[in-house]
Design a protein around this motif. Structure first.
Motif, PDB file in Angstrom:
ATOM      1  N   ASP A   1      75.025  -1.785   6.055  1.00  0.00           N
ATOM      2  CA  ASP A   1      74.474  -2.699   7.060  1.00  0.00           C
ATOM      3  C   ASP A   1      72.947  -2.733   7.014  1.00  0.00           C
ATOM      4  O   ASP A   1      72.296  -3.102   7.968  1.00  0.00           O
ATOM      5  CB  ASP A   1      74.972  -2.327   8.460  1.00  0.00           C
ATOM      6  CG  ASP A   1      74.471  -0.973   8.937  1.00  0.00           C
ATOM      7  OD1 ASP A   1      73.991  -0.184   8.092  1.00  0.00           O
ATOM      8  OD2 ASP A   1      74.553  -0.696  10.152  1.00  0.00           O
ATOM      9  N   VAL A   2      72.362  -2.339   5.878  1.00  0.00           N
ATOM     10  CA  VAL A   2      70.913  -2.275   5.737  1.00  0.00           C
ATOM     11  C   VAL A   2      70.437  -3.285   4.691  1.00  0.00           C
ATOM     12  O   VAL A   2      70.939  -3.310   3.565  1.00  0.00           O
ATOM     13  CB  VAL A   2      70.464  -0.850   5.325  1.00  0.00           C
ATOM     14  CG1 VAL A   2      68.971  -0.813   5.056  1.00  0.00           C
ATOM     15  CG2 VAL A   2      70.838   0.158   6.401  1.00  0.00           C
ATOM     16  N   TRP A   3      69.465  -4.136   5.093  1.00  0.00           N
ATOM     17  CA  TRP A   3      68.817  -5.061   4.165  1.00  0.00           C
ATOM     18  C   TRP A   3      67.515  -4.432   3.683  1.00  0.00           C
ATOM     19  O   TRP A   3      66.691  -3.995   4.496  1.00  0.00           O
ATOM     20  CB  TRP A   3      68.473  -6.377   4.851  1.00  0.00           C
ATOM     21  CG  TRP A   3      69.600  -7.328   4.967  1.00  0.00           C
ATOM     22  CD1 TRP A   3      70.368  -7.570   6.073  1.00  0.00           C
ATOM     23  CD2 TRP A   3      70.095  -8.193   3.946  1.00  0.00           C
ATOM     24  NE1 TRP A   3      71.307  -8.525   5.794  1.00  0.00           N
ATOM     25  CE2 TRP A   3      71.170  -8.923   4.493  1.00  0.00           C
ATOM     26  CE3 TRP A   3      69.743  -8.414   2.614  1.00  0.00           C
ATOM     27  CZ2 TRP A   3      71.881  -9.867   3.759  1.00  0.00           C
ATOM     28  CZ3 TRP A   3      70.453  -9.354   1.891  1.00  0.00           C
ATOM     29  CH2 TRP A   3      71.500 -10.070   2.463  1.00  0.00           C
ATOM     30  N   VAL A   4      67.295  -4.381   2.366  1.00  0.00           N
ATOM     31  CA  VAL A   4      66.040  -3.934   1.783  1.00  0.00           C
ATOM     32  C   VAL A   4      65.447  -5.136   1.061  1.00  0.00           C
ATOM     33  O   VAL A   4      66.101  -5.734   0.201  1.00  0.00           O
ATOM     34  CB  VAL A   4      66.251  -2.760   0.801  1.00  0.00           C
ATOM     35  CG1 VAL A   4      64.933  -2.373   0.142  1.00  0.00           C
ATOM     36  CG2 VAL A   4      66.868  -1.569   1.521  1.00  0.00           C
ATOM     37  N   THR A   5      64.212  -5.515   1.415  1.00  0.00           N
ATOM     38  CA  THR A   5      63.567  -6.693   0.853  1.00  0.00           C
ATOM     39  C   THR A   5      62.288  -6.299   0.139  1.00  0.00           C
ATOM     40  O   THR A   5      61.449  -5.596   0.712  1.00  0.00           O
ATOM     41  CB  THR A   5      63.238  -7.721   1.961  1.00  0.00           C
ATOM     42  OG1 THR A   5      64.444  -8.069   2.635  1.00  0.00           O
ATOM     43  CG2 THR A   5      62.593  -8.967   1.378  1.00  0.00           C
TER      44      THR A   5
ATOM     45  N   ASP B   1      70.930  -4.696   9.607  1.00  0.00           N
ATOM     46  CA  ASP B   1      71.416  -6.060   9.811  1.00  0.00           C
ATOM     47  C   ASP B   1      71.728  -6.294  11.282  1.00  0.00           C
ATOM     48  O   ASP B   1      72.465  -5.535  11.899  1.00  0.00           O
ATOM     49  CB  ASP B   1      72.662  -6.299   8.952  1.00  0.00           C
ATOM     50  CG  ASP B   1      73.012  -7.765   8.829  1.00  0.00           C
ATOM     51  OD1 ASP B   1      72.110  -8.608   8.994  1.00  0.00           O
ATOM     52  OD2 ASP B   1      74.183  -8.068   8.561  1.00  0.00           O
ATOM     53  N   GLY B   2      71.137  -7.330  11.852  1.00  0.00           N
ATOM     54  CA  GLY B   2      71.391  -7.698  13.236  1.00  0.00           C
ATOM     55  C   GLY B   2      70.646  -6.859  14.264  1.00  0.00           C
ATOM     56  O   GLY B   2      70.892  -6.973  15.453  1.00  0.00           O
ATOM     57  N   ASN B   3      69.714  -5.991  13.830  1.00  0.00           N
ATOM     58  CA  ASN B   3      68.993  -5.135  14.762  1.00  0.00           C
ATOM     59  C   ASN B   3      67.516  -5.140  14.398  1.00  0.00           C
ATOM     60  O   ASN B   3      67.064  -4.324  13.597  1.00  0.00           O
ATOM     61  CB  ASN B   3      69.557  -3.709  14.725  1.00  0.00           C
ATOM     62  CG  ASN B   3      68.924  -2.809  15.756  1.00  0.00           C
ATOM     63  OD1 ASN B   3      68.017  -3.209  16.498  1.00  0.00           O
ATOM     64  ND2 ASN B   3      69.375  -1.571  15.813  1.00  0.00           N
ATOM     65  N   ASP B   4      66.742  -6.051  14.985  1.00  0.00           N
ATOM     66  CA  ASP B   4      65.317  -6.143  14.687  1.00  0.00           C
ATOM     67  C   ASP B   4      64.527  -4.967  15.257  1.00  0.00           C
ATOM     68  O   ASP B   4      63.357  -4.803  14.948  1.00  0.00           O
ATOM     69  CB  ASP B   4      64.743  -7.454  15.222  1.00  0.00           C
ATOM     70  CG  ASP B   4      65.241  -8.651  14.441  1.00  0.00           C
ATOM     71  OD1 ASP B   4      65.650  -8.461  13.280  1.00  0.00           O
ATOM     72  OD2 ASP B   4      65.255  -9.762  14.997  1.00  0.00           O
ATOM     73  N   GLU B   5      65.154  -4.147  16.098  1.00  0.00           N
ATOM     74  CA  GLU B   5      64.473  -2.996  16.670  1.00  0.00           C
ATOM     75  C   GLU B   5      64.605  -1.759  15.792  1.00  0.00           C
ATOM     76  O   GLU B   5      64.203  -0.674  16.192  1.00  0.00           O
ATOM     77  CB  GLU B   5      65.010  -2.701  18.070  1.00  0.00           C
ATOM     78  CG  GLU B   5      64.681  -3.769  19.077  1.00  0.00           C
ATOM     79  CD  GLU B   5      65.171  -3.427  20.469  1.00  0.00           C
ATOM     80  OE1 GLU B   5      65.564  -2.272  20.700  1.00  0.00           O
ATOM     81  OE2 GLU B   5      65.151  -4.312  21.323  1.00  0.00           O
ATOM     82  N   ASP B   6      65.160  -1.881  14.602  1.00  0.00           N
ATOM     83  CA  ASP B   6      65.295  -0.766  13.675  1.00  0.00           C
ATOM     84  C   ASP B   6      64.829  -1.236  12.310  1.00  0.00           C
ATOM     85  O   ASP B   6      65.615  -1.641  11.465  1.00  0.00           O
ATOM     86  CB  ASP B   6      66.752  -0.282  13.626  1.00  0.00           C
ATOM     87  CG  ASP B   6      66.909   1.044  12.910  1.00  0.00           C
ATOM     88  OD1 ASP B   6      65.906   1.535  12.335  1.00  0.00           O
ATOM     89  OD2 ASP B   6      68.013   1.594  12.913  1.00  0.00           O
ATOM     90  N   THR B   7      63.498  -1.214  12.107  1.00  0.00           N
ATOM     91  CA  THR B   7      62.897  -1.772  10.897  1.00  0.00           C
ATOM     92  C   THR B   7      61.808  -0.842  10.385  1.00  0.00           C
ATOM     93  O   THR B   7      61.088  -0.227  11.169  1.00  0.00           O
ATOM     94  CB  THR B   7      62.290  -3.156  11.194  1.00  0.00           C
ATOM     95  OG1 THR B   7      63.306  -4.000  11.752  1.00  0.00           O
ATOM     96  CG2 THR B   7      61.744  -3.807   9.938  1.00  0.00           C
ATOM     97  N   SER B   8      61.704  -0.745   9.051  1.00  0.00           N
ATOM     98  CA  SER B   8      60.633   0.013   8.401  1.00  0.00           C
ATOM     99  C   SER B   8      59.950  -0.888   7.391  1.00  0.00           C
ATOM    100  O   SER B   8      60.587  -1.755   6.793  1.00  0.00           O
ATOM    101  CB  SER B   8      61.199   1.240   7.671  1.00  0.00           C
ATOM    102  OG  SER B   8      61.881   2.084   8.549  1.00  0.00           O
TER     103      SER B   8
ATOM    104  N   ALA C   1      50.717   1.577   3.171  1.00  0.00           N
ATOM    105  CA  ALA C   1      50.893   1.963   4.575  1.00  0.00           C
ATOM    106  C   ALA C   1      52.380   1.931   4.924  1.00  0.00           C
ATOM    107  O   ALA C   1      53.145   1.125   4.398  1.00  0.00           O
ATOM    108  CB  ALA C   1      50.119   1.024   5.490  1.00  0.00           C
ATOM    109  N   PHE C   2      52.787   2.827   5.813  1.00  0.00           N
ATOM    110  CA  PHE C   2      54.179   2.916   6.232  1.00  0.00           C
ATOM    111  C   PHE C   2      54.251   2.704   7.736  1.00  0.00           C
ATOM    112  O   PHE C   2      53.487   3.306   8.492  1.00  0.00           O
ATOM    113  CB  PHE C   2      54.761   4.296   5.886  1.00  0.00           C
ATOM    114  CG  PHE C   2      56.167   4.493   6.365  1.00  0.00           C
ATOM    115  CD1 PHE C   2      57.231   3.905   5.694  1.00  0.00           C
ATOM    116  CD2 PHE C   2      56.432   5.254   7.496  1.00  0.00           C
ATOM    117  CE1 PHE C   2      58.535   4.082   6.145  1.00  0.00           C
ATOM    118  CE2 PHE C   2      57.725   5.434   7.948  1.00  0.00           C
ATOM    119  CZ  PHE C   2      58.780   4.846   7.263  1.00  0.00           C
ATOM    120  N   ILE C   3      55.165   1.827   8.165  1.00  0.00           N
ATOM    121  CA  ILE C   3      55.371   1.546   9.590  1.00  0.00           C
ATOM    122  C   ILE C   3      56.860   1.629   9.856  1.00  0.00           C
ATOM    123  O   ILE C   3      57.659   1.057   9.119  1.00  0.00           O
ATOM    124  CB  ILE C   3      54.848   0.144   9.976  1.00  0.00           C
ATOM    125  CG1 ILE C   3      53.364   0.018   9.622  1.00  0.00           C
ATOM    126  CG2 ILE C   3      55.095  -0.139  11.459  1.00  0.00           C
ATOM    127  CD1 ILE C   3      52.852  -1.406   9.650  1.00  0.00           C
TER     128      ILE C   3
END
Length: 179
Positions: free
Chosen positions: A102-106, A118-125, A132-134
């Motif tokens: 369920d993870v998209w890597v772009t 996928d489907g969770n904009d509150e869990d993004t890196s 830089a890493f966020i």
């Protein structure tokens, strides 16, 4: 997930198909009508919801079948959820995205990388082009500069930071949820 040590031959055949998602009178079909063009050439239409060209690649063993969908602005590869590894790939002018579980890597056009559930904009890196890493999660924000000179973490209850000027660790004055 069990990954075989070696796949000798992943795919065994490919067929070019056109999926007609709408009937001749313009109504949406419950199931698309599939047709294989006689000359093996299919035009890529502006409206893939009405008519879509794709290549159906048959998998062997654990490889799974793959559909390569041809849209005017992107190419999409889809596999069954039961297949090993990735289940979706999308390539367009902005980058290439791969769906694993369920993870998209772009990988974006500038070289930066985004990871999101996928489907969770509150869990993004993000790994930015400069390194830089966020990381933004429901319970935390984390930032590290590309050269590692500054790091910060913020939760609902704490703010922690490291920089050339020193270390800061303090109770948060405002909740993370109100950003």
């Amino acid at each position: 997930m069990n990954v075989p040590a070696r796949i000798v031959s992943a795919w065994k055949s490919a067929q070019l198909l056109i999926a007609f998602h709408k009937s001749q009178n313009g109504g949406k079909r419950a199931e698309p009508r599939l047709w294989s063009p006689k000359n093996n050439v299919a035009g890529v239409t502006d409206d893939p919801k009405a008519k879509e060209a794709f290549i159906d690649v048959r998998g062997q063993g654990d490889a799974g079948d793959v559909q390569i969908k041809l849209h005017p602005d992107k190419i999409i590869l889809r596999r069954n959820k039961e297949a090993l590894g990735w289940t979706g790939i999308q390539a367009d002018h902005h980058g290439v995205s791969v769906l694993v579980g369920d993870v998209w890597v772009t990988v974006n056009v500038d070289g930066s990388i985004t990871r999101r559930v996928d489907g969770n904009d509150e869990d993004t890196s993000w790994i930015e082009a400069d390194g830089a890493f966020i990381r933004i999660a429901p319970d935390m924000h984390l930032e590290v500069t590309g050269d590692g000179s500054r790091m910060s973490r913020r939760t609902d209850h704490r703010i922690d930071a490291i920089s050339a000027n020193g270390v800061l660790s303090d109770a948060a004055r405002r909740p993370l949820k109100n950003d």
